[in-house]
Design an enzyme around this catalytic site. Structure first.
Site, short mmCIF file in Angstrom:
data_model
loop_
_atom_site.label_atom_id
_atom_site.label_comp_id
_atom_site.label_asym_id
_atom_site.label_seq_id
_atom_site.Cartn_x
_atom_site.Cartn_y
_atom_site.Cartn_z
N LYS A 21 39.90 33.80 53.66
CA LYS A 21 39.51 32.44 53.30
C LYS A 21 38.78 31.76 54.45
O LYS A 21 37.81 31.05 54.26
CB LYS A 21 40.76 31.64 52.92
CG LYS A 21 40.48 30.49 52.00
CD LYS A 21 41.76 29.80 51.60
CE LYS A 21 42.57 30.59 50.60
NZ LYS A 21 43.91 30.07 50.42
N ASN A 29 44.52 38.85 45.47
CA ASN A 29 45.11 40.20 45.43
C ASN A 29 45.92 40.44 44.17
O ASN A 29 46.67 39.59 43.72
CB ASN A 29 46.02 40.40 46.65
CG ASN A 29 45.25 40.48 47.95
OD1 ASN A 29 44.51 39.56 48.29
ND2 ASN A 29 45.42 41.56 48.66
N GLU A 79 41.23 43.65 45.66
CA GLU A 79 41.02 42.26 46.05
C GLU A 79 39.74 41.72 45.42
O GLU A 79 38.67 42.28 45.61
CB GLU A 79 40.88 42.16 47.57
CG GLU A 79 42.07 42.74 48.31
CD GLU A 79 42.05 42.40 49.79
OE1 GLU A 79 41.38 41.41 50.17
OE2 GLU A 79 42.70 43.13 50.56
N HIS A 84 32.71 31.58 42.72
CA HIS A 84 32.83 30.20 42.25
C HIS A 84 33.66 29.44 43.28
O HIS A 84 34.54 30.03 43.91
CB HIS A 84 33.54 30.16 40.89
CG HIS A 84 33.72 28.76 40.37
ND1 HIS A 84 32.68 28.04 39.83
CD2 HIS A 84 34.82 27.95 40.32
CE1 HIS A 84 33.14 26.85 39.47
NE2 HIS A 84 34.42 26.76 39.76
N LYS A 107 33.45 50.95 53.89
CA LYS A 107 33.13 51.42 55.24
C LYS A 107 33.58 50.39 56.26
O LYS A 107 33.84 49.24 55.92
CB LYS A 107 31.65 51.75 55.40
CG LYS A 107 30.71 50.70 54.89
CD LYS A 107 29.26 51.17 54.99
CE LYS A 107 28.36 50.19 54.27
NZ LYS A 107 27.01 50.59 54.09
P1 ADP Z 1 45.55 36.30 50.83
O1 ADP Z 1 45.67 37.11 52.09
O2 ADP Z 1 46.84 35.65 50.40
O3 ADP Z 1 44.92 37.08 49.70
P2 ADP Z 1 42.97 34.94 51.14
O4 ADP Z 1 42.53 34.28 52.41
O5 ADP Z 1 42.31 36.24 50.78
O6 ADP Z 1 44.57 35.09 51.21
O7 ADP Z 1 42.78 33.89 49.96
C1 ADP Z 1 43.01 34.31 48.65
C2 ADP Z 1 43.47 33.19 47.75
O8 ADP Z 1 42.51 32.12 47.74
C3 ADP Z 1 43.57 33.62 46.30
O9 ADP Z 1 44.83 34.22 46.01
C4 ADP Z 1 43.34 32.33 45.52
O10 ADP Z 1 44.57 31.69 45.27
C5 ADP Z 1 42.48 31.49 46.47
N1 ADP Z 1 41.06 31.39 46.10
C6 ADP Z 1 40.35 30.21 46.08
N2 ADP Z 1 39.08 30.41 45.72
C7 ADP Z 1 38.93 31.75 45.47
C8 ADP Z 1 37.84 32.56 45.04
N3 ADP Z 1 36.61 32.02 44.80
N4 ADP Z 1 38.05 33.91 44.89
C9 ADP Z 1 39.27 34.43 45.13
N5 ADP Z 1 40.35 33.72 45.55
C10 ADP Z 1 40.20 32.38 45.72
MG MG Z 2 43.11 38.23 49.90
#
Ligand code: ADP
Ligand code: MG
Length: 169
Positions: A21, A29, A79, A84, A107
């Site tokens: 994020k 996930n 993942e 959006h 990779k």
């Molecule tokens: P994690 O390690 O828990 O997967 P991330 O930093 O990968 O954390 O953030 C993933 C979370 O962000 C998702 O589970 C979802 O709740 C939220 N999220 C918000 N916007 C999106 C997006 N456009 N695509 C995927 N996940 C998103």
């Molecule tokens: Mg994630």
């Protein structure tokens, strides 16, 4: 890959805090139950397709299927980055996806900048490829309107005649 298009859904679970994020590319996930159901011919790598949260709109997505270092590479993970901007996180909600096409293999990259550049190029490729008429059709698939039954399911293209025709076999 004969299993494409591949439909599946499951609850969004917490990942392993790799800071996706913070890079501007959050990845939702799937739980192990969804990953364990993947057909053998769906190899690791990056795919493009369509995704929706709960009964929401259907958006373009890219999904990474790979070996999870957290489990010493014994466990695959899936993942999904939905293309959006969401106002809020959607942990615990049902994510439905259809994998439509393959972009590239997994990779490692020499730097974080290179990794981000590769993901952004995957996103651009997904945006363009999904505009093809045979791919847009999948956005309208009944699969995305039948999420009132939120139990996890998965199916390969063999389950649907129309998808088999799209696939050409
Ligand atoms: P994690 O390690 O828990 O997967 P991330 O930093 O990968 O954390 O953030 C993933 C979370 O962000 C998702 O589970 C979802 O709740 C939220 N999220 C918000 N916007 C999106 C997006 N456009 N695509 C995927 N996940 C998103
Ligand atoms: Mg994630």
């Amino acid at each position: 890959m004969k299993s494409l298009p591949y439909f599946c859904r499951g609850e969004v679970v917490r990942g392993f805090g790799r800071g996706s994020k913070e890079l501007g590319i959050p990845t939702a996930n799937f739980p192990d139950s969804v990953v364990d159901n993947l057909p053998a011919d769906i190899s690791t790598g990056i795919y493009y397709g369509w995704a929706c949260i709960g009964n929401g709109d259907v958006y373009k997505m890219v999904i990474s299927i790979g070996w999870n270092p957290y489990y010493k590479n014994t466990k695959k993970s899936m993942e999904t980055h939905v293309i959006h901007k969401f106002k809020e996180d959607f942990y615990g909600q049902t994510l439905s996806v259809v994998l439509v096409g393959y972009i590239r293999s997994e990779k490692s990259f020499p730097s974080l900048e290179d990794l981000i550049a590769a993901i952004n190029s995957d996103i651009e490729e997904a945006k363009v490829k999904l505009e093809l008429p045979e791919h847009i059709k999948l956005k309208e698939d009944n699969f995305f309107t039948s999420t009132t039954n939120s139990s996890p399911v998965s199916s390969s293209s063999a389950a649907s005649t129309s998808q088999s025709i799209i696939n050409g076999h």
